[in-house]
Enzyme design. Structure first.
Site, PDB file in Angstrom:
ATOM      1  CG  MET A  30      47.233  32.616  21.367  1.00 25.76           C
ATOM      2  SD  MET A  30      45.814  31.629  20.258  1.00 25.76           S
ATOM      3  CE  MET A  30      44.366  31.616  21.840  1.00 25.76           C
ATOM      4  CG  LEU A  33      50.505  39.701  26.896  1.00 22.87           C
ATOM      5  CD1 LEU A  33      51.979  40.141  26.865  1.00 22.87           C
ATOM      6  CD2 LEU A  33      50.565  38.299  26.649  1.00 22.87           C
ATOM      7  CG  HIS A  34      45.424  37.669  31.358  1.00 23.22           C
ATOM      8  ND1 HIS A  34      46.040  36.648  32.079  1.00 23.22           N
ATOM      9  CD2 HIS A  34      44.821  37.047  30.241  1.00 23.22           C
ATOM     10  CE1 HIS A  34      45.769  35.477  31.500  1.00 23.22           C
ATOM     11  NE2 HIS A  34      45.118  35.633  30.281  1.00 23.22           N
ATOM     12  CG  HIS A  37      49.425  36.059  29.349  1.00 20.99           C
ATOM     13  ND1 HIS A  37      48.098  36.780  28.996  1.00 20.99           N
ATOM     14  CD2 HIS A  37      49.338  34.924  28.518  1.00 20.99           C
ATOM     15  CE1 HIS A  37      47.377  36.114  28.164  1.00 20.99           C
ATOM     16  NE2 HIS A  37      48.071  35.078  27.840  1.00 20.99           N
ATOM     17  CD  GLN A  61      45.993  27.787  19.264  1.00 19.31           C
ATOM     18  OE1 GLN A  61      47.198  28.102  19.092  1.00 19.31           O
ATOM     19  NE2 GLN A  61      45.558  28.063  20.532  1.00 19.31           N
ATOM     20  CD  GLU A 148      50.514  23.570  37.436  1.00 21.45           C
ATOM     21  OE1 GLU A 148      49.656  23.903  38.126  1.00 21.45           O
ATOM     22  OE2 GLU A 148      51.464  22.659  37.476  1.00 21.45           O
ATOM     23  CG  ASP A 150      45.534  26.971  28.623  1.00 19.91           C
ATOM     24  OD1 ASP A 150      44.429  26.897  28.030  1.00 19.91           O
ATOM     25  OD2 ASP A 150      45.953  28.017  29.036  1.00 19.91           O
ATOM     26  CD  GLN A 153      48.481  25.386  25.493  1.00 19.83           C
ATOM     27  OE1 GLN A 153      47.722  25.841  24.210  1.00 19.83           O
ATOM     28  NE2 GLN A 153      48.957  26.397  26.130  1.00 19.83           N
ATOM     29  NE  ARG A 187      38.478  31.748  23.603  1.00 16.62           N
ATOM     30  CZ  ARG A 187      39.697  30.704  23.448  1.00 16.62           C
ATOM     31  NH1 ARG A 187      40.422  30.258  23.976  1.00 16.62           N
ATOM     32  NH2 ARG A 187      39.677  30.704  22.003  1.00 16.62           N
TER      33      ARG A 187
HETATM   34  P1  AMP Z   1      47.264  32.095  25.847  1.00 14.17           P
HETATM   35  O1  AMP Z   1      47.660  33.425  25.403  1.00 14.17           O
HETATM   36  O2  AMP Z   1      45.770  32.074  26.356  1.00 14.17           O
HETATM   37  O3  AMP Z   1      47.522  31.029  24.684  1.00 14.17           O
HETATM   38  O4  AMP Z   1      48.147  31.885  26.940  1.00 14.17           O
HETATM   39  C1  AMP Z   1      49.547  31.618  26.979  1.00 14.17           C
HETATM   40  C2  AMP Z   1      50.262  30.883  28.251  1.00 14.17           C
HETATM   41  O5  AMP Z   1      49.675  31.737  29.258  1.00 14.17           O
HETATM   42  C3  AMP Z   1      49.711  29.529  28.315  1.00 14.17           C
HETATM   43  O6  AMP Z   1      50.572  28.819  28.567  1.00 14.17           O
HETATM   44  C4  AMP Z   1      48.587  29.615  29.147  1.00 14.17           C
HETATM   45  O7  AMP Z   1      48.381  28.532  29.817  1.00 14.17           O
HETATM   46  C5  AMP Z   1      49.113  30.770  30.066  1.00 14.17           C
HETATM   47  N1  AMP Z   1      48.048  31.444  30.899  1.00 14.17           N
HETATM   48  C6  AMP Z   1      46.872  31.969  30.415  1.00 14.17           C
HETATM   49  N2  AMP Z   1      45.953  32.223  31.495  1.00 14.17           N
HETATM   50  C7  AMP Z   1      46.694  31.893  32.515  1.00 14.17           C
HETATM   51  C8  AMP Z   1      46.343  31.809  33.993  1.00 14.17           C
HETATM   52  N3  AMP Z   1      45.442  32.648  34.580  1.00 14.17           N
HETATM   53  N4  AMP Z   1      47.334  31.307  34.997  1.00 14.17           N
HETATM   54  C9  AMP Z   1      48.585  30.824  34.650  1.00 14.17           C
HETATM   55  N5  AMP Z   1      48.820  30.522  33.236  1.00 14.17           N
HETATM   56  C10 AMP Z   1      47.856  31.169  32.302  1.00 14.17           C
END
Ligand code: AMP
Length: 281
Positions: A30, A33-34, A37, A61, A148, A150, A153, A187
């Site tokens: 979404m 990015l950090h 990601h 969602q 992991e 999430d 998910q 977040r």
């Molecule tokens: P999001 O942009 O939050 O929907 O996340 C996209 C993908 O990045 C999802 O598969 C998340 O589980 C993964 N993700 C987000 N934050 C982390 C994190 N701190 N460590 C590992 N994977 C992450």
């Protein structure tokens, strides 16, 4: 690196890559990015000829009282981050392009989607599985990477892939944390300085539980109490749930055996954060 907003154009590019025999790795995100990601992107970069990242804040969602409108966005920063790991294609569709046909078909993973976060966020996982199914159909990846962080998910998407015969492999990726232990999340940007400090309580309470489990504790209600007591020490924390479930079916257990998911969701102020770990007994 190409940035594409239209799904039809994306399909054309993918078709051409496929005709050349390239393998395709895919990471749905979404945006904002950090480093979490980034770790998925680095792994996918190593394992595939072509790397596609989608950036799409998926409205279906989010619940009516959730943060869709204020979800953080930074396309310029995201592009730089994708460039840094040699992403080949960013797919960043508009909501109207993604849901052109005003959806009547949804993917609902039963049972697995009804517990933990699913019990607290009605329709959330239906929105997630539906958009991920659409993205899989547009991108046709060989491998797709999920964090992991999430965990539920990840389990739900694996189940969708198995049950609906998607021809691809789901690759789980470990949680990436800040130096002090906080699981990295887009977040986290909502947190004030004071809340950021308070948010450490999630990782700390899980760490307490893990220590007890390593020490031999197997009684789930005792472990839950350890976590709940620790979380209660933090005045800014309001517990949404504390659960121990088996890591495959996500069903509650009374005692710890085999692979257990220990998961928490906690409000720090208005921000809902999640964290978890897997314990192998
Ligand atoms: P999001 O942009 O939050 O929907 O996340 C996209 C993908 O990045 C999802 O598969 C998340 O589980 C993964 N993700 C987000 N934050 C982390 C994190 N701190 N460590 C590992 N994977 C992450």
């Amino acid at each position: 690196m190409i940035l594409v907003e239209e799904k039809n154009k994306t399909r054309e590019i993918i078709k051409e890559w496929k005709s050349k025999g390239y393998s395709i790795g895919f990471i749905p995100t979404m945006g904002y990015l950090h480093r979490g990601h980034l770790s998925l992107m680095e792994k996918a970069r190593r394992e595939n000829d072509k790397l596609v990242v989608s950036i799409f804040v998926n409205p279906i969602q989010f619940g009516p009282n959730e943060d869709y409108d204020k979800y953080p966005r930074d396309m310029a920063g995201d592009i730089e981050m994708c460039k840094s790991v040699n992403v080949d294609l960013i797919f960043a569709p508009s909501v109207s392009d993604m849901y052109k046909t005003s959806n009547q078909v949804y993917v609902d993973v039963e049972k697995l989607g009804d517990v933990l976060c699913g019990a607290k966020r009605e329709g959330h996982f239906r929105g997630v599985s539906t958009v991920v199914a659409k993205l899989f159909n547009i991108i046709s990846p060989d491998k797709a990477y999920f964090g992991e962080k999430d965990y539920q998910q990840l389990v739900i998407i694996k189940k969708m892939v198995d049950d609906l015969d998607f021809d691809l492999e789901i690759i789980p990726c470990a949680i990436v944390r800040e130096e002090d232990g906080l699981a990295i999340s887009s977040r986290n940007s909502y947190l004030s300085r004071e809340e950021r400090k308070a948010a450490l309580i999630l990782a700390e309470s899980l760490s307490r539980a893990r220590q007890a489990m390593i020490g031999g504790e197997r009684d789930v209600s005792i472990i839950k109490n350890i976590i709940t007591n620790e979380l209660s020490q933090e005045p800014l924390a309001v517990i949404d749930y504390v659960e121990l479930v088996d890591a495959i079916e996500l069903r509650p257990v009374a005692r710890v055996s085999e692979r257990i998911l220990v998961a928490v969701a906690v409000f720090i102020g208005k921000t809902r954060l999640i964290d978890n770990f897997i314990f192998e007994a």
